[in-house]
Scaffold this motif. Sequence first.
Motif, PDB file in Angstrom:
ATOM      1  N   SER A  56      13.458   6.899  -1.229  1.00 19.27           N
ATOM      2  CA  SER A  56      13.872   5.776  -2.067  1.00 19.27           C
ATOM      3  C   SER A  56      12.664   5.044  -2.633  1.00 19.27           C
ATOM      4  O   SER A  56      11.848   4.504  -1.879  1.00 19.27           O
ATOM      5  CB  SER A  56      14.721   4.800  -1.246  1.00 19.27           C
ATOM      6  OG  SER A  56      14.864   3.552  -1.905  1.00 19.27           O
ATOM      7  N   ASP A  57      12.541   5.016  -3.955  1.00 20.08           N
ATOM      8  CA  ASP A  57      11.442   4.292  -4.591  1.00 20.08           C
ATOM      9  C   ASP A  57      11.445   2.824  -4.201  1.00 20.08           C
ATOM     10  O   ASP A  57      10.397   2.239  -3.913  1.00 20.08           O
ATOM     11  CB  ASP A  57      11.548   4.403  -6.115  1.00 20.08           C
ATOM     12  CG  ASP A  57      11.253   5.805  -6.632  1.00 20.08           C
ATOM     13  OD1 ASP A  57      10.569   6.568  -5.928  1.00 20.08           O
ATOM     14  OD2 ASP A  57      11.716   6.129  -7.745  1.00 20.08           O
ATOM     15  N   SER A  58      12.620   2.212  -4.202  1.00 20.64           N
ATOM     16  CA  SER A  58      12.692   0.782  -3.899  1.00 20.64           C
ATOM     17  C   SER A  58      12.347   0.504  -2.446  1.00 20.64           C
ATOM     18  O   SER A  58      11.686  -0.498  -2.132  1.00 20.64           O
ATOM     19  CB  SER A  58      14.089   0.244  -4.223  1.00 20.64           C
ATOM     20  OG  SER A  58      15.084   0.895  -3.460  1.00 20.64           O
ATOM     21  N   SER A  59      12.759   1.374  -1.533  1.00 18.22           N
ATOM     22  CA  SER A  59      12.439   1.189  -0.127  1.00 18.22           C
ATOM     23  C   SER A  59      10.936   1.275   0.115  1.00 18.22           C
ATOM     24  O   SER A  59      10.349   0.461   0.839  1.00 18.22           O
ATOM     25  CB  SER A  59      13.159   2.234   0.729  1.00 18.22           C
ATOM     26  OG  SER A  59      12.770   2.139   2.087  1.00 18.22           O
ATOM     27  N   ALA A  64       5.673  -1.412   1.096  1.00 18.50           N
ATOM     28  CA  ALA A  64       4.293  -1.689   0.713  1.00 18.50           C
ATOM     29  C   ALA A  64       4.066  -3.190   0.550  1.00 18.50           C
ATOM     30  O   ALA A  64       3.044  -3.736   0.994  1.00 18.50           O
ATOM     31  CB  ALA A  64       3.937  -0.950  -0.565  1.00 18.50           C
ATOM     32  N   ALA A  65       5.025  -3.869  -0.076  1.00 16.98           N
ATOM     33  CA  ALA A  65       4.912  -5.319  -0.241  1.00 16.98           C
ATOM     34  C   ALA A  65       4.941  -6.026   1.107  1.00 16.98           C
ATOM     35  O   ALA A  65       4.192  -6.994   1.336  1.00 16.98           O
ATOM     36  CB  ALA A  65       6.048  -5.821  -1.126  1.00 16.98           C
ATOM     37  N   GLU A  66       5.780  -5.536   2.023  1.00 19.11           N
ATOM     38  CA  GLU A  66       5.871  -6.148   3.353  1.00 19.11           C
ATOM     39  C   GLU A  66       4.581  -5.947   4.141  1.00 19.11           C
ATOM     40  O   GLU A  66       4.111  -6.871   4.828  1.00 19.11           O
ATOM     41  CB  GLU A  66       7.050  -5.560   4.120  1.00 19.11           C
ATOM     42  CG  GLU A  66       7.245  -6.186   5.489  1.00 19.11           C
ATOM     43  CD  GLU A  66       8.473  -5.668   6.226  1.00 19.11           C
ATOM     44  OE1 GLU A  66       8.592  -5.951   7.429  1.00 19.11           O
ATOM     45  OE2 GLU A  66       9.312  -4.979   5.592  1.00 19.11           O
ATOM     46  N   ARG A 111       5.740   9.427  -3.443  1.00 18.74           N
ATOM     47  CA  ARG A 111       6.223   8.040  -3.519  1.00 18.74           C
ATOM     48  C   ARG A 111       5.393   7.127  -2.612  1.00 18.74           C
ATOM     49  O   ARG A 111       4.941   6.054  -3.020  1.00 18.74           O
ATOM     50  CB  ARG A 111       7.687   7.957  -3.057  1.00 18.74           C
ATOM     51  CG  ARG A 111       8.707   8.523  -3.993  1.00 18.74           C
ATOM     52  CD  ARG A 111      10.115   8.191  -3.498  1.00 18.74           C
ATOM     53  NE  ARG A 111      11.104   8.833  -4.347  1.00 18.74           N
ATOM     54  CZ  ARG A 111      11.709   9.985  -4.042  1.00 18.74           C
ATOM     55  NH1 ARG A 111      11.429  10.600  -2.896  1.00 18.74           N
ATOM     56  NH2 ARG A 111      12.578  10.513  -4.871  1.00 18.74           N
ATOM     57  N   THR A 112       5.230   7.547  -1.383  1.00 19.87           N
ATOM     58  CA  THR A 112       4.563   6.705  -0.395  1.00 19.87           C
ATOM     59  C   THR A 112       3.084   6.536  -0.709  1.00 19.87           C
ATOM     60  O   THR A 112       2.541   5.425  -0.639  1.00 19.87           O
ATOM     61  CB  THR A 112       4.753   7.294   1.012  1.00 19.87           C
ATOM     62  OG1 THR A 112       6.153   7.510   1.247  1.00 19.87           O
ATOM     63  CG2 THR A 112       4.217   6.359   2.080  1.00 19.87           C
ATOM     64  N   THR A 113       2.434   7.618  -1.065  1.00 16.30           N
ATOM     65  CA  THR A 113       1.005   7.549  -1.384  1.00 16.30           C
ATOM     66  C   THR A 113       0.746   6.590  -2.536  1.00 16.30           C
ATOM     67  O   THR A 113      -0.144   5.731  -2.461  1.00 16.30           O
ATOM     68  CB  THR A 113       0.472   8.952  -1.730  1.00 16.30           C
ATOM     69  OG1 THR A 113       0.603   9.791  -0.572  1.00 16.30           O
ATOM     70  CG2 THR A 113      -0.978   8.896  -2.165  1.00 16.30           C
ATOM     71  N   HIS A 114       1.523   6.687  -3.599  1.00 19.28           N
ATOM     72  CA  HIS A 114       1.271   5.847  -4.762  1.00 19.28           C
ATOM     73  C   HIS A 114       1.643   4.391  -4.506  1.00 19.28           C
ATOM     74  O   HIS A 114       0.981   3.487  -5.022  1.00 19.28           O
ATOM     75  CB  HIS A 114       1.993   6.404  -5.984  1.00 19.28           C
ATOM     76  CG  HIS A 114       1.323   7.624  -6.521  1.00 19.28           C
ATOM     77  ND1 HIS A 114       0.376   7.583  -7.519  1.00 19.28           N
ATOM     78  CD2 HIS A 114       1.426   8.927  -6.172  1.00 19.28           C
ATOM     79  CE1 HIS A 114      -0.066   8.806  -7.764  1.00 19.28           C
ATOM     80  NE2 HIS A 114       0.564   9.642  -6.960  1.00 19.28           N
ATOM     81  N   ALA A 115       2.655   4.154  -3.692  1.00 18.11           N
ATOM     82  CA  ALA A 115       3.024   2.779  -3.374  1.00 18.11           C
ATOM     83  C   ALA A 115       1.949   2.078  -2.545  1.00 18.11           C
ATOM     84  O   ALA A 115       1.699   0.883  -2.718  1.00 18.11           O
ATOM     85  CB  ALA A 115       4.351   2.752  -2.621  1.00 18.11           C
TER      86      ALA A 115
END
Length: 231
Positions: A56-59, A64-66, A111-115
């Motif tokens: 999930s992109d949003s997850s 990352a923000a958290e 997804r995770t790497t770029h976030a």
Amino acid sequence: MTTTLITGGNKSLGYETARRLHEAGHRVIIGARDAGRGAEAAGRLGVAWVRLDVTSDSSVASAAAEVRERFGGLDVLVNNAGISGAITAMEHFDGPEVLRVLDTNTVGIVRTTHAFLPLLRESPEPVIVNVTSGLGSFAVRSDETRTEYGVPSLGYSASKAAVNMLTKIYAQFLPDVRINVVDPGYTATDFNGHAGPQTVTEGTDRIVRMATIGKDGPTGTFSDRHGPLEW
């Protein structure tokens, strides 16, 4: 203190990696899709956790923000989350099944790497460890003496071969980050009904080693607990 995030950290290899890195002095955060399991595992380990679903992109963006808000930065990312998908006769595979595995195991790492890349680039010694498998190695799969040779893992093998390639490309074009890919080996986990001959501690030996390299450590390598592997 080194801050380390491990995706899929609530069980098996991810859990043992979290335990060992926490013991080594890292501030460990485990990422888990399920809040209950994540909280329970983090409590047992004495580490932090965030809700993180790599499909999930949003997850991933929220995680990352958290991490930025709660911990102020990130030094090490261990992309461990993955699924085995079907291990079955070739006629039972179809497009949606293979796509599901690729989305989790390969696109999930992207997804995770770029976030988390902006956070990692703020670290003086950023490190990424991608967890792969011998089942994704052309050399290993071609060796009739290896267990992997006879495993009908169409989607899983394709996903891990892609992980190996994206690791090489990331390492080439992100020279400021140490990025390596690791095969845990045939380890007793939920993936194989605990049939593997290695313990989870043995299976995490190389993950832990590559998660603790410094800024002068290797990048763009593929290895297991015994040393370098052929792609």
